[in-house]
Design a protein around this motif. Structure first.
Motif, PDB file in Angstrom:
ATOM      1  N   ILE A   1      48.611  40.231  39.276  1.00 27.87           N
ATOM      2  CA  ILE A   1      48.046  38.876  39.192  1.00 27.87           C
ATOM      3  C   ILE A   1      47.746  38.525  37.739  1.00 27.87           C
ATOM      4  O   ILE A   1      48.088  37.436  37.262  1.00 27.87           O
ATOM      5  CB  ILE A   1      46.762  38.772  40.054  1.00 27.87           C
ATOM      6  N   TYR A   2      47.109  39.437  37.017  1.00 30.44           N
ATOM      7  CA  TYR A   2      46.789  39.192  35.612  1.00 30.44           C
ATOM      8  C   TYR A   2      48.057  38.917  34.804  1.00 30.44           C
ATOM      9  O   TYR A   2      48.089  38.006  33.967  1.00 30.44           O
ATOM     10  CB  TYR A   2      46.063  40.396  35.004  1.00 30.44           C
ATOM     11  N   GLN A   3      49.079  39.708  35.064  1.00 35.48           N
ATOM     12  CA  GLN A   3      50.311  39.565  34.293  1.00 35.48           C
ATOM     13  C   GLN A   3      50.969  38.203  34.551  1.00 35.48           C
ATOM     14  O   GLN A   3      51.371  37.511  33.616  1.00 35.48           O
ATOM     15  CB  GLN A   3      51.287  40.688  34.644  1.00 35.48           C
TER      16      GLN A   3
ATOM     17  N   GLY B   1      39.165  39.541  28.785  1.00 36.57           N
ATOM     18  CA  GLY B   1      37.783  39.107  28.950  1.00 36.57           C
ATOM     19  C   GLY B   1      37.507  38.383  30.255  1.00 36.57           C
ATOM     20  O   GLY B   1      36.352  38.216  30.637  1.00 36.57           O
ATOM     21  N   GLN B   2      38.554  37.938  30.959  1.00 34.99           N
ATOM     22  CA  GLN B   2      38.372  37.202  32.211  1.00 34.99           C
ATOM     23  C   GLN B   2      38.854  37.980  33.437  1.00 34.99           C
ATOM     24  O   GLN B   2      38.774  37.483  34.555  1.00 34.99           O
ATOM     25  CB  GLN B   2      39.120  35.868  32.136  1.00 34.99           C
ATOM     26  N   GLN B   3      39.346  39.174  33.220  1.00 42.42           N
ATOM     27  CA  GLN B   3      39.927  39.914  34.332  1.00 42.42           C
ATOM     28  C   GLN B   3      38.901  40.388  35.357  1.00 42.42           C
ATOM     29  O   GLN B   3      39.241  40.652  36.502  1.00 42.42           O
ATOM     30  CB  GLN B   3      40.729  41.100  33.787  1.00 42.42           C
ATOM     31  N   GLY B   4      37.656  40.489  34.948  1.00 40.34           N
ATOM     32  CA  GLY B   4      36.624  40.923  35.890  1.00 40.34           C
ATOM     33  C   GLY B   4      36.077  39.807  36.756  1.00 40.34           C
ATOM     34  O   GLY B   4      35.304  40.067  37.689  1.00 40.34           O
ATOM     35  N   ILE B   5      36.487  38.557  36.496  1.00 39.78           N
ATOM     36  CA  ILE B   5      35.924  37.429  37.239  1.00 39.78           C
ATOM     37  C   ILE B   5      36.236  37.525  38.723  1.00 39.78           C
ATOM     38  O   ILE B   5      35.387  37.238  39.572  1.00 39.78           O
ATOM     39  CB  ILE B   5      36.457  36.090  36.661  1.00 39.78           C
TER      40      ILE B   5
END
Length: 571
Positions: free
Chosen positions: A117-119, A126-130
């Motif tokens: 999803i991130y890719q 900095g937003q991947q933990g949201i």
């Protein structure tokens, strides 16, 4: 013991069986043989003094005087004991187990799909933990909301709504394209349904199982590691196989050169397939719960709401499903208790209007019934102890999940996940042994000198010890072995905690108390990673000791748990 002898026995002020004549609520218009069947139960009814002294706290023998409701509930318990662990109870146990299964299956499934999803979305670090913050917030809200709701609209509707909400939004999770915010929002909504599963499922299982079979609720926790392994297998076949090459940038990345290859939606469908499969499985579970299995409202919930005739009617329906003899309990027996009891109050047993227009009134009436939790000295003391236990448990678990991989890498210790195949193999090695923890819990809570209380203390100490030992890990084998041991102890602790907490509260607010406890645990899990950040920056092993300390505090609190439910009835 013959039923005739049992019928002529009652319980003294200390919960000791005495050969006195039967009380008023054990006499009525039916024959003696029928009456014997009504009051027979081999699990003691404890009629206590209501005070709290240190000796009773350590021994777990504290108890309140029996209320009118509890005297009635004891008769329902006896009828359910007569049914035994029949077809209905087995179906309830299985369906509640599926709720436990979904709890960690979704967490594992989305966690494994997150990198894809991130890719695709081009999400900066900095937003991947949201997405996980949104999930934890949804889980906390779901635990609290459905915990309260199960005591308002009943066990039946809350039982089904959790899976329906999770399945609908879980399937929708596959829809967004290049919209990370939408994914986070949808997963938040799916987690609301998911968060209510464990407190509700444990409550429901307890209220339908015979008193001598309540230990089977602890065994429900074996479904959690099964859920993790199942989700890992699905992710391996979908998210890991059908995804972009890991070195491609998102097609929406501003640094992408014109005409350069990028991670497109069509080449990264695996995580969507993963969400569809998990959502489909959740929908099937809802379908079975709602359309196939004839779920009847909990008789004790109906009794707590003053719907005594409905409670007895549902006992007859359960007996019919079990192909067992019909119950001999009648409304007249409840009426005799009302006449004989000086503690009778219409406040908690007044029958509510079932019309939808009165839902708001029922909602506020439920808050009024929570007074029994916060104004009762023994119940409030138990709630506070369990609140610390839940927060310590989630605190420890989330600290390990957030920082352990980083600490291992910093110490040059590989977790063995050098390839995709190795990654998923390690998940099986670590999480599948968690079933052992649930089996240990099943047996330990039945041991006379151990029970629920000391099982909680022992498993929490071992879980904290495992976290502290991570500071000494130097090899991959050590990491995998210690991680497996930690997860076994964590499953052991959770199995006993999730099964014991609902047992300790009255039916009128059992779901609400369980939901609030689960919510507090989820909130502690959200806060924990922020507390551990400074230790990571300093390069010390303080994070591991912080996690161990949290669960050790929980162990200390459980030493003072004043009630051991192994040999007493639950109302």
């Amino acid at each position: 013991m013959s039923t005739k002898v049992e019928a002529n026995r009652t319980f003294g002020s200390e919960g000791v069986i005495t050969d006195n004549p039967p009380p008023a609520y054990a006499r009525g218009p039916v024959g003696q043989e029928e009456k014997a069947a009504i009051v027979q139960s081999d699990v003691p009814v404890i009629d206590g003094r209501g005070d709290l002294n240190f000796a009773d706290i350590l021994k777990g023998t504290a108890a309140n005087p029996l209320s009118t409701f509890e005297k009635k509930a004891a008769l329902i318990n006896a009828e359910i004991d007569q049914f035994g662990f029949g077809r209905y109870q087995f179906c309830i146990w299985m369906l509640c187990g599926f709720g436990y299964f979904l709890d960690l299956a979704w967490a594992q499934g989305v966690g494994l799909a997150s990198s894809a999803i991130y890719q695709e979305m081009g999400v900066p670090p900095g937003q991947q933990g949201i997405i996980f913050s949104c999930a934890n917030a949804g889980l906390a809200l779901g635990a609290l909301g459905f915990g309260l709701l199960v005591d308002i609209i009943g066990r039946k509707w809350a039982f089904n709504l959790t899976c329906l909400i999770c399945s609908v939004f879980g399937l929708l999770l596959a829809a967004p394209k290049y919209n990370y915010g939408a994914i986070c929002g949808i997963y938040f909504l799916a987690s609301i349904g998911l968060g209510g599963n464990i407190p509700i499922d444990a409550t429901i299982a307890l209220e339908f199982l015979p008193q001598r079979r309540r230990y089977l609720v602890a065994l429900l926790s074996l479904w959690q590691p099964v859920g993790v392994v199942f989700a890992s297998g699905i992710a391996y076949a979908t998210a890991a196989k059908y995804r972009c090459a890991t070195d491609l940038l998102s097609c929406h990345d501003p640094t992408l050169a014109p005409g350069a290859a990028c991670c497109t939606v069509s080449s990264n469908m695996g995580w969507r397939y993963n969400s569809i499969v998990l959502g489909g499985v959740t929908l099937v579970i809802f379908f079975v719960r709602y359309f196939i299995f004839p779920f009847h409202e909990s008789p004790k919930f109906l009794l707590a709401r003053g719907r005594e005739a409905e409670a007895i009617e549902n006992l007859h329906k359960i007996a019919k499903f079990n192909r067992a003899p019909p119950p001999t309990l009648t409304v007249q027996h409840f009426a005799e208790i009302d006449q004989a009891s000086s503690t009778y109050s219409t406040e908690t047993t007044a029958a509510p209007n079932a019309k939808a227009a009165n839902v708001v009134k029922r909602f506020f009436r439920n808050f009024k019934s929570l007074k029994g939790l916060f104004l009762n000295k023994l119940q409030l003391f138990i709630f506070c102890l369990l609140a610390v236990a839940y927060m310590g448990d989630y605190w420890s678990f989330n600290l390990a999940g957030a920082f352990l991989p980083l600490i291992l890498l910093r110490n040059n210790v590989s977790n063995g996940q050098t390839t995709v195949t190795d990654t998923y193999r390690e998940y099986v090695y670590i999480y599948l042994p968690g079933i052992i923890g649930a089996v240990i819990a099943l047996f330990s809570i039945q041991l006379p000198l151990v029970g629920r209380k000391w099982s909680l203390v022992f498993s929490a100490i071992c879980q904290g010890l495992a976290m502290a030992m991570y500071t000494q890990v130097k090899t991959t084998a050590g990491y995998v072995g210690l991680n497996a041991f930690e997860y076994i102890m964590q499953t052991y602790f959770n199995a006993v905690l999730y099964a014991s907490a609902p047992e300790l509260f009255d039916t009128a607010y059992r779901g609400s108390a369980s939901g609030m406890l689960s919510c507090l645990g989820r909130l502690a899990g959200i806060v924990a990673p922020f507390a551990g950040q400074k230790y990571l920056a300093s390069g010390s092993g303080g994070i591991l000791w912080l996690g161990a300390g949290g669960i050790w505090v929980a162990a200390l609190m459980m030493v003072f748990l004043p009630v051991e439910m192994r040999d007493r009835q639950m109302f």
